[in-house]
Design a protein around this motif. Structure first.
Motif, PDB file in Angstrom:
ATOM      1  N   VAL A 230     -10.366   8.552  -0.349  1.00 27.00           N
ATOM      2  CA  VAL A 230      -8.984   8.307  -0.761  1.00 27.00           C
ATOM      3  C   VAL A 230      -8.826   6.817  -1.007  1.00 27.00           C
ATOM      4  O   VAL A 230      -9.213   6.000  -0.169  1.00 27.00           O
ATOM      5  CB  VAL A 230      -7.981   8.771   0.316  1.00 27.00           C
ATOM      6  N   ILE A 231      -8.263   6.465  -2.170  1.00 28.36           N
ATOM      7  CA  ILE A 231      -7.968   5.072  -2.490  1.00 28.36           C
ATOM      8  C   ILE A 231      -6.449   4.954  -2.531  1.00 28.36           C
ATOM      9  O   ILE A 231      -5.808   5.241  -3.549  1.00 28.36           O
ATOM     10  CB  ILE A 231      -8.610   4.663  -3.831  1.00 28.36           C
TER      11      ILE A 231
ATOM     12  N   MET B 159       0.846  -1.183   0.000  1.00 28.83           N
ATOM     13  CA  MET B 159       0.000   0.000   0.000  1.00 28.83           C
ATOM     14  C   MET B 159       0.889   1.243   0.000  1.00 28.83           C
ATOM     15  O   MET B 159       1.789   1.367   0.824  1.00 28.83           O
ATOM     16  CB  MET B 159      -0.901  -0.032   1.245  1.00 28.83           C
ATOM     17  N   SER B 160       0.657   2.143  -0.932  1.00 25.70           N
ATOM     18  CA  SER B 160       1.468   3.355  -1.007  1.00 25.70           C
ATOM     19  C   SER B 160       0.912   4.408  -0.057  1.00 25.70           C
ATOM     20  O   SER B 160      -0.277   4.450   0.239  1.00 25.70           O
ATOM     21  CB  SER B 160       1.468   3.895  -2.437  1.00 25.70           C
ATOM     22  N   LYS B 161       1.803   5.262   0.447  1.00 24.31           N
ATOM     23  CA  LYS B 161       1.384   6.309   1.369  1.00 24.31           C
ATOM     24  C   LYS B 161       0.895   7.514   0.574  1.00 24.31           C
ATOM     25  O   LYS B 161       1.463   7.859  -0.449  1.00 24.31           O
ATOM     26  CB  LYS B 161       2.544   6.722   2.259  1.00 24.31           C
ATOM     27  N   VAL B 162      -0.151   8.139   1.075  1.00 26.58           N
ATOM     28  CA  VAL B 162      -0.673   9.352   0.457  1.00 26.58           C
ATOM     29  C   VAL B 162      -0.682  10.456   1.498  1.00 26.58           C
ATOM     30  O   VAL B 162      -0.824  10.196   2.690  1.00 26.58           O
ATOM     31  CB  VAL B 162      -2.086   9.143  -0.140  1.00 26.58           C
ATOM     32  N   HIS B 163      -0.516  11.690   1.062  1.00 23.73           N
ATOM     33  CA  HIS B 163      -0.422  12.828   1.979  1.00 23.73           C
ATOM     34  C   HIS B 163      -1.761  13.488   2.253  1.00 23.73           C
ATOM     35  O   HIS B 163      -1.843  14.397   3.060  1.00 23.73           O
ATOM     36  CB  HIS B 163       0.571  13.855   1.429  1.00 23.73           C
ATOM     37  N   VAL B 164      -2.817  13.036   1.591  1.00 24.71           N
ATOM     38  CA  VAL B 164      -4.141  13.614   1.827  1.00 24.71           C
ATOM     39  C   VAL B 164      -5.020  12.609   2.555  1.00 24.71           C
ATOM     40  O   VAL B 164      -4.843  11.401   2.428  1.00 24.71           O
ATOM     41  CB  VAL B 164      -4.831  14.058   0.512  1.00 24.71           C
ATOM     42  N   LYS B 165      -5.967  13.123   3.333  1.00 23.53           N
ATOM     43  CA  LYS B 165      -6.912  12.285   4.051  1.00 23.53           C
ATOM     44  C   LYS B 165      -8.327  12.753   3.746  1.00 23.53           C
ATOM     45  O   LYS B 165      -8.532  13.894   3.320  1.00 23.53           O
ATOM     46  CB  LYS B 165      -6.685  12.392   5.563  1.00 23.53           C
ATOM     47  N   LYS B 166      -9.285  11.883   4.015  1.00 21.41           N
ATOM     48  CA  LYS B 166     -10.692  12.226   3.847  1.00 21.41           C
ATOM     49  C   LYS B 166     -11.021  13.427   4.727  1.00 21.41           C
ATOM     50  O   LYS B 166     -10.647  13.473   5.891  1.00 21.41           O
ATOM     51  CB  LYS B 166     -11.559  11.032   4.247  1.00 21.41           C
ATOM     52  N   GLY B 167     -11.694  14.426   4.139  1.00 19.12           N
ATOM     53  CA  GLY B 167     -12.065  15.622   4.893  1.00 19.12           C
ATOM     54  C   GLY B 167     -11.116  16.794   4.707  1.00 19.12           C
ATOM     55  O   GLY B 167     -11.446  17.912   5.071  1.00 19.12           O
ATOM     56  N   ASP B 168      -9.911  16.561   4.136  1.00 19.34           N
ATOM     57  CA  ASP B 168      -8.965  17.656   3.883  1.00 19.34           C
ATOM     58  C   ASP B 168      -9.501  18.573   2.786  1.00 19.34           C
ATOM     59  O   ASP B 168     -10.178  18.122   1.866  1.00 19.34           O
ATOM     60  CB  ASP B 168      -7.608  17.112   3.406  1.00 19.34           C
ATOM     61  N   THR B 169      -9.152  19.846   2.865  1.00 17.82           N
ATOM     62  CA  THR B 169      -9.402  20.772   1.766  1.00 17.82           C
ATOM     63  C   THR B 169      -8.134  20.787   0.925  1.00 17.82           C
ATOM     64  O   THR B 169      -7.040  20.940   1.465  1.00 17.82           O
ATOM     65  CB  THR B 169      -9.706  22.185   2.288  1.00 17.82           C
ATOM     66  N   VAL B 170      -8.272  20.599  -0.378  1.00 17.15           N
ATOM     67  CA  VAL B 170      -7.108  20.517  -1.257  1.00 17.15           C
ATOM     68  C   VAL B 170      -7.240  21.469  -2.438  1.00 17.15           C
ATOM     69  O   VAL B 170      -8.338  21.880  -2.813  1.00 17.15           O
ATOM     70  CB  VAL B 170      -6.887  19.077  -1.779  1.00 17.15           C
ATOM     71  N   LEU B 171      -6.084  21.795  -3.031  1.00 13.99           N
ATOM     72  CA  LEU B 171      -6.001  22.620  -4.232  1.00 13.99           C
ATOM     73  C   LEU B 171      -5.476  21.737  -5.351  1.00 13.99           C
ATOM     74  O   LEU B 171      -4.515  20.979  -5.146  1.00 13.99           O
ATOM     75  CB  LEU B 171      -5.046  23.790  -3.999  1.00 13.99           C
ATOM     76  N   VAL B 172      -6.100  21.811  -6.530  1.00 14.68           N
ATOM     77  CA  VAL B 172      -5.657  21.026  -7.685  1.00 14.68           C
ATOM     78  C   VAL B 172      -4.526  21.785  -8.371  1.00 14.68           C
ATOM     79  O   VAL B 172      -4.675  22.964  -8.719  1.00 14.68           O
ATOM     80  CB  VAL B 172      -6.819  20.763  -8.665  1.00 14.68           C
TER      81      VAL B 172
ATOM     82  N   GLY C 169      -3.452   5.293  -5.296  1.00 13.13           N
ATOM     83  CA  GLY C 169      -2.855   6.624  -5.186  1.00 13.13           C
ATOM     84  C   GLY C 169      -3.744   7.716  -5.747  1.00 13.13           C
ATOM     85  O   GLY C 169      -3.260   8.690  -6.310  1.00 13.13           O
ATOM     86  N   VAL C 170      -5.057   7.555  -5.587  1.00 12.97           N
ATOM     87  CA  VAL C 170      -6.010   8.536  -6.108  1.00 12.97           C
ATOM     88  C   VAL C 170      -6.973   8.996  -5.014  1.00 12.97           C
ATOM     89  O   VAL C 170      -7.135   8.324  -3.992  1.00 12.97           O
ATOM     90  CB  VAL C 170      -6.822   7.985  -7.309  1.00 12.97           C
ATOM     91  N   ALA C 171      -7.582  10.148  -5.248  1.00 12.79           N
ATOM     92  CA  ALA C 171      -8.570  10.692  -4.321  1.00 12.79           C
ATOM     93  C   ALA C 171      -9.725  11.281  -5.122  1.00 12.79           C
ATOM     94  O   ALA C 171      -9.537  11.767  -6.239  1.00 12.79           O
ATOM     95  CB  ALA C 171      -7.943  11.764  -3.446  1.00 12.79           C
ATOM     96  N   ILE C 172     -10.912  11.251  -4.536  1.00 14.98           N
ATOM     97  CA  ILE C 172     -12.091  11.862  -5.147  1.00 14.98           C
ATOM     98  C   ILE C 172     -12.353  13.161  -4.398  1.00 14.98           C
ATOM     99  O   ILE C 172     -12.492  13.161  -3.174  1.00 14.98           O
ATOM    100  CB  ILE C 172     -13.305  10.920  -5.082  1.00 14.98           C
ATOM    101  N   VAL C 173     -12.362  14.276  -5.150  1.00 17.93           N
ATOM    102  CA  VAL C 173     -12.514  15.608  -4.567  1.00 17.93           C
ATOM    103  C   VAL C 173     -13.866  16.183  -4.982  1.00 17.93           C
ATOM    104  O   VAL C 173     -14.255  16.103  -6.154  1.00 17.93           O
ATOM    105  CB  VAL C 173     -11.370  16.548  -5.025  1.00 17.93           C
ATOM    106  N   GLU C 174     -14.568  16.783  -4.016  1.00 16.05           N
ATOM    107  CA  GLU C 174     -15.905  17.323  -4.223  1.00 16.05           C
ATOM    108  C   GLU C 174     -15.894  18.441  -5.277  1.00 16.05           C
ATOM    109  O   GLU C 174     -15.164  19.414  -5.146  1.00 16.05           O
ATOM    110  CB  GLU C 174     -16.422  17.876  -2.893  1.00 16.05           C
ATOM    111  N   GLY C 175     -16.685  18.276  -6.349  1.00 13.93           N
ATOM    112  CA  GLY C 175     -16.842  19.302  -7.372  1.00 13.93           C
ATOM    113  C   GLY C 175     -15.689  19.428  -8.352  1.00 13.93           C
ATOM    114  O   GLY C 175     -15.643  20.370  -9.134  1.00 13.93           O
ATOM    115  N   VAL C 176     -14.751  18.486  -8.330  1.00 14.32           N
ATOM    116  CA  VAL C 176     -13.571  18.546  -9.200  1.00 14.32           C
ATOM    117  C   VAL C 176     -13.525  17.280 -10.061  1.00 14.32           C
ATOM    118  O   VAL C 176     -13.891  16.198  -9.606  1.00 14.32           O
ATOM    119  CB  VAL C 176     -12.279  18.660  -8.354  1.00 14.32           C
TER     120      VAL C 176
END
Length: 108
Positions: free
Chosen positions: A29-30, A1-14, A34-41
């Motif tokens: 976050v999957i 399993m690869s490490k990711v720097h984002v977690k569920k609930g974080d606010t992120v910038l694309v 190594g992917v994440a689903i971001v609201e509205g993006v």
């Protein structure tokens, strides 16, 4: 399993792609992919047939996964996109911190 720097609930910038510059909240976050689903993006149009769950059917817009390397966490305190640092608290727990202002990003 690869490490990711984002977690569920974080606010992120694309950082790159068609949605460059958009901000949103991480919904899922999957880590294995190594992917994440971001609201509205990264919205995609999906045509759905009528089903018992969705009797109307029709065209549905939904978020698609983004590679986490294209995302940067936005600090809650300073409001700026920042890299993640790690700090140990007095009780020995490891928390994520903002590299710009030092604020703890992990909420308890």
């Amino acid at each position: 399993m690869s490490k990711v720097h984002v977690k569920k609930g974080d606010t992120v910038l694309v950082l790159s792609g068609k949605d460059k510059g958009k901000k949103g909240k991480v919904l899922k976050v999957i880590a294995k992919k190594g992917v994440a689903i971001v609201e509205g993006v990264n919205m995609a149009t999906k045509h759905q047939k009528p089903s018992p769950k969705n009797p109307q059917g029709g065209i549905v817009h939904q978020e698609m996964p983004l590679n986490t390397s294209k995302l940067m966490v936005v600090c809650n305190k300073c409001g700026l996109p920042t890299r993640i640092g790690h700090t140990f608290l007095a009780d020995g727990t490891k928390v994520r911190t903002c590299k710009k202002c030092g604020e703890v990003l992990d909420s308890k």
